[in-house]
Enzyme design. Structure first.
Site, PDB file in Angstrom:
ATOM      1  N   LYS A 164      12.081  18.365 -24.530  1.00  0.00           N
ATOM      2  CA  LYS A 164      12.286  19.575 -23.623  1.00  0.00           C
ATOM      3  C   LYS A 164      11.494  20.477 -22.254  1.00  0.00           C
ATOM      4  O   LYS A 164      11.981  20.111 -21.371  1.00  0.00           O
ATOM      5  CB  LYS A 164      13.328  20.623 -24.568  1.00  0.00           C
ATOM      6  CG  LYS A 164      14.328  19.933 -24.292  1.00  0.00           C
ATOM      7  CD  LYS A 164      15.431  20.513 -25.733  1.00  0.00           C
ATOM      8  CE  LYS A 164      16.359  20.307 -26.954  1.00  0.00           C
ATOM      9  NZ  LYS A 164      17.421  20.920 -27.136  1.00  0.00           N
TER      10      LYS A 164
ATOM     11  N   GLN B 184      16.830  26.296 -30.774  1.00  0.00           N
ATOM     12  CA  GLN B 184      16.692  24.801 -31.401  1.00  0.00           C
ATOM     13  C   GLN B 184      17.797  24.965 -33.146  1.00  0.00           C
ATOM     14  O   GLN B 184      17.647  26.019 -34.033  1.00  0.00           O
ATOM     15  CB  GLN B 184      15.935  24.621 -31.467  1.00  0.00           C
ATOM     16  CG  GLN B 184      15.629  23.028 -31.992  1.00  0.00           C
ATOM     17  CD  GLN B 184      16.383  21.329 -30.985  1.00  0.00           C
ATOM     18  OE1 GLN B 184      16.505  22.185 -30.025  1.00  0.00           O
ATOM     19  NE2 GLN B 184      16.510  20.824 -31.388  1.00  0.00           N
TER      20      GLN B 184
ATOM     21  N   ASP C 277      23.186  25.972 -23.069  1.00  0.00           N
ATOM     22  CA  ASP C 277      23.704  24.604 -23.887  1.00  0.00           C
ATOM     23  C   ASP C 277      25.047  24.452 -24.592  1.00  0.00           C
ATOM     24  O   ASP C 277      25.655  23.372 -25.250  1.00  0.00           O
ATOM     25  CB  ASP C 277      23.162  24.881 -25.985  1.00  0.00           C
ATOM     26  CG  ASP C 277      22.632  24.409 -25.972  1.00  0.00           C
ATOM     27  OD1 ASP C 277      21.310  22.832 -26.062  1.00  0.00           O
ATOM     28  OD2 ASP C 277      21.321  24.790 -27.177  1.00  0.00           O
TER      29      ASP C 277
HETATM   30  N1  GUN Z   1      19.449  20.698 -32.282  1.00  0.00           N
HETATM   31  C1  GUN Z   1      20.516  19.177 -32.270  1.00  0.00           C
HETATM   32  N2  GUN Z   1      20.516  19.436 -30.379  1.00  0.00           N
HETATM   33  C2  GUN Z   1      20.804  20.501 -30.529  1.00  0.00           C
HETATM   34  C3  GUN Z   1      20.829  20.573 -29.024  1.00  0.00           C
HETATM   35  O1  GUN Z   1      21.501  20.336 -27.903  1.00  0.00           O
HETATM   36  N3  GUN Z   1      21.181  22.219 -29.159  1.00  0.00           N
HETATM   37  C4  GUN Z   1      20.042  22.712 -29.795  1.00  0.00           C
HETATM   38  N4  GUN Z   1      19.899  23.878 -29.351  1.00  0.00           N
HETATM   39  N5  GUN Z   1      19.522  22.155 -31.148  1.00  0.00           N
HETATM   40  C5  GUN Z   1      19.879  21.266 -31.236  1.00  0.00           C
END
Ligand code: GUN
Length: 288
Positions: free
Chosen positions: A53, A97, A120
């Site tokens: 990311k 995350q 998100d």
């Molecule tokens: N863990 C797995 N997928 C995601 C996501 O799209 N966002 C976040 N914050 N954590 C995750």
């Protein structure tokens, strides 16, 4: 192969090029989109996702900051950090995350993030707006699917969309985004009996289950659009989706591969939401 391949890498690049233009325009207004990424503990997969990311942010000129904490971080300490980030004008998106360690309640944490920085799309305010068909931050994978279909000029209105999986991150929000585009939506999940009866009726089939070979040729209607969100390892350790690609490509009208399908779109939509947040903040400032 009769099906047309939906190339997620190509489509993601198209949207990234568009974002670069918007980021350039924002810079002329002295705004640099900023994303804060919070990682707690040493989950290997989470570490990999966070690196991907942040790399994508760097490639587009989005500022990113990583806050990587030990597993022992308390919930109160994390709440305080998010509150500090909520108050910063140079941070437009906050991403915590998941999963978090056992002693931290993810619901409390998600609800601490300001809805105006919820890139998100997990906050109940964002979910509520999505369900009531208002503009908001939409969860990145479902949004990526919609943008892919838009790029491919796939008609959604009046189509029967069958979603396999009901997670809060993918399945549930994907169904709502299709409903908002006038599709008829059926959700299937682990307790659905006679799954094939539903999948065979789908004009658009979205599988987000996490089971290799869940969908075979006989489960798919001729000409259907098949979107595979699965990320699995097969017996040989190779990355694969939920759909048996080699069989289903002979039946489907369009199909996404794994890898190179939905995956590249997910991160692109995180960038999209961060840029959208920066634009909203600028518009709000200009409107006083
Ligand atoms: N863990 C797995 N997928 C995601 C996501 O799209 N966002 C976040 N914050 N954590 C995750």
């Amino acid at each position: 192969m009769s099906a047309e391949l939906i190339d997620g890498r190509l489509i993601a690049n198209y949207y990234r090029e568009q974002l670069k233009k918007t980021i350039h325009e924002l810079k002329t207004e002295d705004v640099i989109p900023g994303l804060a990424v919070i990682l707690v503990g040493d989950n290997h997969a989470s570490g990999t996702y966070v690196r991907m990311k942040r790399k994508a942010c760097g490639e587009l000129g989005i500022h990113s900051e990583l806050y990587h904490y030990e597993e022992s971080l308390t919930q109160d300490e994390l709440v305080l950090k998010i509150e500090e980030l909520n108050g910063r004008d140079d941070i437009h998106g906050i991403l915590v995350q998941l999963p978090l360690p056992q002693h931290i309640n993810p619901i409390t944490i998600i609800e601490t993030i300001s809805p105006s920085k919820d890139v998100d799309g997990f906050h109940p305010v964002s979910i509520g707006k999505m369900v009531t068909n208002q503009d908001t931050f939409y969860s990145c994978t479902p949004l990526g699917i919609m943008k892919m279909l838009e790029y491919e000029n796939v008609d959604i209105k009046g189509k029967h969309v069958v979603i396999l999986g009901r997670s809060n991150i993918v399945g549930k929000p994907a169904g709502h985004l299709f409903l908002n585009r006038d599709a008829t939506v059926t959700y299937c999940h682990s307790q659905t009996t006679n799954l094939s009866e539903y999948t065979k009726k789908a004009d658009i089939l979205v599988s987000a289950v996490g089971k290799p070979d869940l969908i075979r040729a006989e489960d798919v209607k001729q000409g259907a659009v098949v979107i595979d969100v699965g990320m699995n390892r097969n017996a040989e350790g190779k990355l694969c989706g939920d759909v048996n690609f080699h069989e289903v490509k002979e039946v489907a009208g369009k199909i996404t591969p794994v890898p190179g399908g939905v995956g590249p779109m997910t991160i692109t939509m995180l960038l999209y939401n961060t840029v959208k947040s920066a634009r909203w903040q600028l518009v709000n400032r200009q409107n006083g």
